[in-house]
Design an enzyme around this catalytic site. Structure first.
Site, mmCIF file in Angstrom:
data_model
loop_
_atom_site.group_PDB
_atom_site.id
_atom_site.type_symbol
_atom_site.label_atom_id
_atom_site.label_comp_id
_atom_site.label_asym_id
_atom_site.label_seq_id
_atom_site.Cartn_x
_atom_site.Cartn_y
_atom_site.Cartn_z
ATOM 1 N N ARG A 1 8.675 -14.943 -18.401
ATOM 2 C CA ARG A 1 7.798 -14.271 -19.424
ATOM 3 C C ARG A 1 6.828 -13.653 -18.636
ATOM 4 N NH1 ARG A 1 10.093 -14.521 -23.957
ATOM 5 N NH2 ARG A 1 11.476 -16.395 -24.272
ATOM 6 N N GLY B 1 2.063 9.460 -3.826
ATOM 7 C CA GLY B 1 1.093 9.988 -2.914
ATOM 8 C C GLY B 1 -0.145 10.948 -3.206
ATOM 9 N N PRO C 1 -1.143 9.490 10.156
ATOM 10 C CA PRO C 1 -0.254 8.454 10.360
ATOM 11 C C PRO C 1 -0.971 6.833 10.377
ATOM 12 C CG PRO C 1 -0.807 9.458 12.559
ATOM 13 C CD PRO C 1 -1.419 9.989 11.272
ATOM 14 N N LEU D 1 -5.523 2.113 10.839
ATOM 15 C CA LEU D 1 -5.147 0.818 11.663
ATOM 16 C C LEU D 1 -5.369 -0.483 10.598
ATOM 17 C CD1 LEU D 1 -7.301 1.487 14.813
ATOM 18 C CD2 LEU D 1 -4.961 1.938 14.810
ATOM 19 N N GLN E 1 -8.370 -2.956 10.920
ATOM 20 C CA GLN E 1 -9.233 -2.434 12.104
ATOM 21 C C GLN E 1 -9.661 -1.186 12.127
ATOM 22 O OE1 GLN E 1 -6.033 -3.626 14.708
ATOM 23 N NE2 GLN E 1 -7.423 -4.633 15.965
ATOM 24 N N VAL F 1 -2.736 -2.019 -1.702
ATOM 25 C CA VAL F 1 -1.863 -1.116 -2.234
ATOM 26 C C VAL F 1 -2.723 0.107 -2.719
ATOM 27 C CG1 VAL F 1 -0.478 0.037 -4.329
ATOM 28 C CG2 VAL F 1 -0.246 -2.611 -3.422
ATOM 29 N N ASP G 1 -3.754 6.126 0.524
ATOM 30 C CA ASP G 1 -3.765 7.351 -0.269
ATOM 31 C C ASP G 1 -5.314 7.481 -0.626
ATOM 32 O OD1 ASP G 1 -1.153 7.682 -0.644
ATOM 33 O OD2 ASP G 1 -0.948 6.675 -2.164
ATOM 34 N N ALA H 1 -10.649 0.675 -1.494
ATOM 35 C CA ALA H 1 -9.277 0.358 -2.269
ATOM 36 C C ALA H 1 -8.836 -1.228 -1.991
ATOM 37 C CB ALA H 1 -8.544 1.262 -1.784
HETATM 38 N N1 LIG Z 1 -6.895 -5.375 5.258
HETATM 39 C C1 LIG Z 1 -7.945 -4.289 5.202
HETATM 40 N N2 LIG Z 1 -9.440 -4.566 5.299
HETATM 41 C C2 LIG Z 1 -10.083 -3.766 5.211
HETATM 42 N N3 LIG Z 1 -9.761 -2.315 5.287
HETATM 43 C C3 LIG Z 1 -8.432 -2.085 5.129
HETATM 44 C C4 LIG Z 1 -7.457 -3.153 5.152
HETATM 45 N N4 LIG Z 1 -6.144 -2.532 5.301
HETATM 46 C C5 LIG Z 1 -6.310 -1.205 4.978
HETATM 47 N N5 LIG Z 1 -7.670 -0.884 5.027
HETATM 48 C C6 LIG Z 1 -8.450 0.357 5.159
HETATM 49 O O1 LIG Z 1 -7.698 1.596 4.576
HETATM 50 C C7 LIG Z 1 -7.440 2.645 5.582
HETATM 51 C C8 LIG Z 1 -5.822 2.895 5.438
HETATM 52 O O2 LIG Z 1 -4.845 1.711 5.889
HETATM 53 P P1 LIG Z 1 -3.725 1.585 6.352
HETATM 54 O O3 LIG Z 1 -4.030 1.689 7.761
HETATM 55 O O4 LIG Z 1 -3.196 0.151 6.146
HETATM 56 O O5 LIG Z 1 -2.865 2.680 5.807
HETATM 57 P P2 LIG Z 1 -1.409 2.989 5.568
HETATM 58 O O6 LIG Z 1 -0.508 2.111 6.378
HETATM 59 O O7 LIG Z 1 -0.990 4.295 5.279
HETATM 60 O O8 LIG Z 1 -1.317 2.381 4.065
HETATM 61 P P3 LIG Z 1 -0.368 2.604 2.828
HETATM 62 O O9 LIG Z 1 0.342 1.408 2.794
HETATM 63 O O10 LIG Z 1 -1.215 2.751 1.529
HETATM 64 O O11 LIG Z 1 0.457 3.896 3.174
HETATM 65 C C9 LIG Z 1 -7.530 1.669 6.729
HETATM 66 O O12 LIG Z 1 -7.989 2.655 7.939
HETATM 67 C C10 LIG Z 1 -8.855 0.791 6.374
HETATM 68 O O13 LIG Z 1 -10.045 1.791 6.069
#
Ligand SMILES: Nc1ncnc2c1ncn2[C@@H]1O[C@H](COP(=O)(O)OP(=O)(O)OP(=O)(O)O)[C@@H](O)[C@H]1O
Ligand SMILES: [Mg+2]
Length: 319
Positions: free
Chosen positions: A31, A42, A186, A225, A228, A252, A256, A286
């Site tokens: 449920r 995107g 990327p 990253l 990071q 999530v 974007d 986000a």
């Molecule tokens: N765990 C986290 N803590 C803090 N900031 C985060 C975290 N994860 C992502 N971010 C922020 O979001 C930005 C983009 O995240 P990420 O590198 O995960 O992108 P992505 O792999 O393209 O994500 P997506 O799955 O949405 O396409 C990072 O540069 C950072 O500023």
């Protein structure tokens, strides 16, 4: 007609249907709570992020069937300008469910709509009719579209004088940059694939990005990253901005949101360094919200303050 400085393209948008349930058990009826519907994909997410920052964009996306009509309604509710391309195949619906007993999030992604050759051409024609400063092509391609679809978009961007920002992965990304694009975002895994490496350490990111830039495939690269932060690389600079400390709820839409923050900053005439700050702040903001919700403007400003105060200390080097 009003001219939008930013146009986003989503060839494979989705309705994101989110809900909660208590306990995942096979063979039994599970449920769920009343679902929440969001427009997703995107480019649409990038347009939502821009709107959240007080900016405008034109979202160009495909719609098909009854789910397509719902998608259009959801985008309209966000107050975003849009232009749709009809597809025979129905708009997909993704399902996101959180188990309240474990807090685990399950994300079921459906395949995008099957796009015919005529429909693909209609998407390209719709883009040709726009005259933005920035064109953002984001998200996966739909079945039926050739891997070179974003390469065709790159040619159109050149023809209409728009700076192209691409956020996708795999072969469509490799093909997109064959023509040369303005900005790529990327994540580190996507960059590794572009330079044919198994994986990359943070200290290898600048050389890998520079390899792509030196081949003339893009002018600016922002490599995200996750927790990071991100690295900005151009011909002349390399800057690392760490992600501010946040209470992470869901990542999530982080990528974007980051792209939305960056393109908004560029369209507002900010420098590439400031663009990186806005991108990291929006991406990290986000992660402070549950599910598919993007960010709150207040959080972005708080994180920008943190970056302005502490971020520069972490800069790796200026080349
Ligand atoms: N765990 C986290 N803590 C803090 N900031 C985060 C975290 N994860 C992502 N971010 C922020 O979001 C930005 C983009 O995240 P990420 O590198 O995960 O992108 P992505 O792999 O393209 O994500 P997506 O799955 O949405 O396409 C990072 O540069 C950072 O500023
Ligand atoms: Mg991404």
């Amino acid at each position: 007609m009003k001219r939008n400085k930013i146009v986003t393209l989503t060839v494979s948008p989705a309705i994101d249907k989110s809900t909660h349930f208590a306990g995942l058990v096979a063979e039994q009826k599970i449920r769920c709570e009343t679902p929440h519907f969001d427009a997703g994909g995107g480019g649409i997410n990038v347009s939502k992020a821009i709107a959240r920052l007080g900016g405008n964009s034109l979202a160009v996306f495909t719609v098909g069937g009854a789910s397509g009509e719902l998608l259009e309604e959801l985008v309209k509710k966000e107050g975003i300008d849009y232009k749709t391309i009809k597809t025979k195949s129905w708009t997909r619906e993704n399902f996101i469910a959180v188990d309240t007993l474990t807090n685990a999030q399950y994300r079921f992604g459906m395949p995008g709509p099957e796009i015919t050759d005529d429909e693909a051409q209609a998407i390209l024609t719709a883009l040709e009719e726009t005259k933005p400063d920035f064109l953002v092509a984001s998200g996966s391609l739909s079945p039926g579209l050739e891997d070179d679809f974003y390469e065709k978009v790159a040619t159109i961007a050149t023809n209409i004088g728009a700076k192209l920002i691409v956020d996708t992965s795999g072969t469509p990304l490799e093909r997109a940059i064959d023509k040369g694009v303005f900005l790529l975002k990327p994540n580190v895994g996507e960059l590794a694939r572009l330079v044919k490496a198994e994986s990359l350490e943070i200290n290898e990111v600048d050389d890998a990005a520079r390899e792509i830039i030196n081949k003339g495939k893009c002018e600016i690269m922002v490599v995200s990253l996750g927790a990071q932060g991100a690295v900005l690389v151009t011909k002349d600079i390399c800057e690392h901005i760490p992600a501010p400390p946040v209470q992470k709820k869901s990542t999530v839409g982080a990528g974007d949101s980051m792209v939305g923050g960056m393109v908004w900053a560029l369209s507002a005439g900010k420098s590439v360094s400031k663009m990186l700050h806005w991108g990291v702040a929006c991406g990290s903001a986000a992660t402070m919200n549950e599910g598919t919700q993007l960010f709150k403007q207040d959080d972005v400003h708080k994180l920008l303050n943190w970056i302005n105060t502490y971020g520069e200390k972490y800069q790796i080097r200026n080349l």
